[in-house]
Design an enzyme around this catalytic site. Structure first.
Site, PDB file in Angstrom:
ATOM      1  N   SER A 134       0.835  -1.210   0.000  1.00  0.00           N
ATOM      2  CA  SER A 134       0.000   0.000   0.000  1.00  0.00           C
ATOM      3  C   SER A 134       0.862   1.249   0.000  1.00  0.00           C
ATOM      4  CB  SER A 134      -0.925   0.010   1.224  1.00  0.00           C
ATOM      5  OG  SER A 134      -0.175   0.173   2.404  1.00  0.00           O
ATOM      6  N   ASP A 135       0.213   2.347  -0.310  1.00  0.00           N
ATOM      7  CA  ASP A 135       0.854   3.648  -0.196  1.00  0.00           C
ATOM      8  C   ASP A 135      -0.225   4.684   0.079  1.00  0.00           C
ATOM      9  OD1 ASP A 135       3.688   4.848  -0.616  1.00  0.00           O
ATOM     10  OD2 ASP A 135       2.288   6.310  -1.447  1.00  0.00           O
ATOM     11  N   THR A 136       0.150   5.683   0.849  1.00  0.00           N
ATOM     12  CA  THR A 136      -0.782   6.750   1.221  1.00  0.00           C
ATOM     13  C   THR A 136      -0.233   8.092   0.749  1.00  0.00           C
ATOM     14  OG1 THR A 136      -1.531   5.501   3.143  1.00  0.00           O
ATOM     15  CG2 THR A 136      -1.946   7.876   3.162  1.00  0.00           C
TER      16      THR A 136
END
Length: 162
Positions: free
Chosen positions: A43-45
Site C-alpha cells: 500500500s501507499d498513502t
C-alpha cells in the site's frame, strides 16, 4: 533484507494515480518471490492538498510548513492497496477528506518536537496528538487516514478468495 523502494513517481500523475503507482511499484519488488498460494498486499498513502501531493517531511522546517498549509483547511488522504499474486494484480484505493482546525504555530511545533512525524505523508498521523486536538472533521474512513483501509482490504480479500 529488502532494499528500500525509490518512491519517485512520474510528475504527470495526480492524486490517486500516485498512490496506485507506488503501491504497485512496491509489489513489483517482491512479485518474483511469491508462491502460487500467496497474496502480497502492498500500500501507499498520499496526502493531496491544493492539487499537490505532500510527501514525508525531511526535517522540522518542512513538517512545520506542511502543517501550516493544512491548518484551517481540508485535504484528501488517499490510500491505494495492491493485491498481487503470481498471476494477477488488483489495486483499489480509498479517499478520505480531512479538515483541520486552525492550528497555532505553538501547537504544530509541540507536535513536531514530541511526535517526530517525519515518516508520515503530510507530516502528521491522525492517531497522534495532532489528530486528537486538530482534526475537526473527517469524511470517510479513519483507518484509511492511518494508512490501511482495513474494511476494504477485508472485503477485497473475501472477493478474491470467493
Amino acid at each position: 533484507r529488502l532494499n528500500p523502494i525509490n518512491e519517485d513517481y512520474p510528475a504527470a500523475l495526480k492524486a490517486a494515480e500516485i498512490a496506485v503507482y507506488l503501491a504497485e511499484l512496491k509489489a513489483s519488488a517482491l512479485r518474483d518471490t511469491l508462491h502460487a498460494d500467496e497474496i502480497l498486499i502492498t500500500s501507499d498513502t498520499v496526502v493531496w492538498h491544493q492539487k499537490e501531493a505532500l510527501a514525508k517531511p525531511g526535517n522540522r522546517e518542512e513538517a512545520l510548513a506542511m502543517l501550516q498549509r493544512l491548518s484551517g483547511d481540508v485535504h484528501e488522504v488517499i490510500t491505494a492497496v495492491s493485491f498481487t499474486t503470481t498471476t494477477r494484480q488488483r489495486t483499489i484505493h480509498q479517499v478520505t477528506q480531512v479538515a483541520f482546525k486552525i492550528l497555532t504555530d505553538d501547537e504544530i511545533l509541540y507536535y513536531i518536537d514530541h511526535f517526530h512525524p517525519f515518516d508520515k505523508a503530510g507530516g502528521y498521523g491522525i492517531q497522534d496528538w495532532i489528530g486528537l486536538i486538530g482534526i475537526k472533521e473527517i469524511k470517510g474512513s479513519y483507518f484509511n487516514v492511518m494508512g490501511l483501509p482495513t474494511h476494504v482490504v477485508y472485503k477485497t480479500l473475501m472477493d478474491i478468495a470467493g
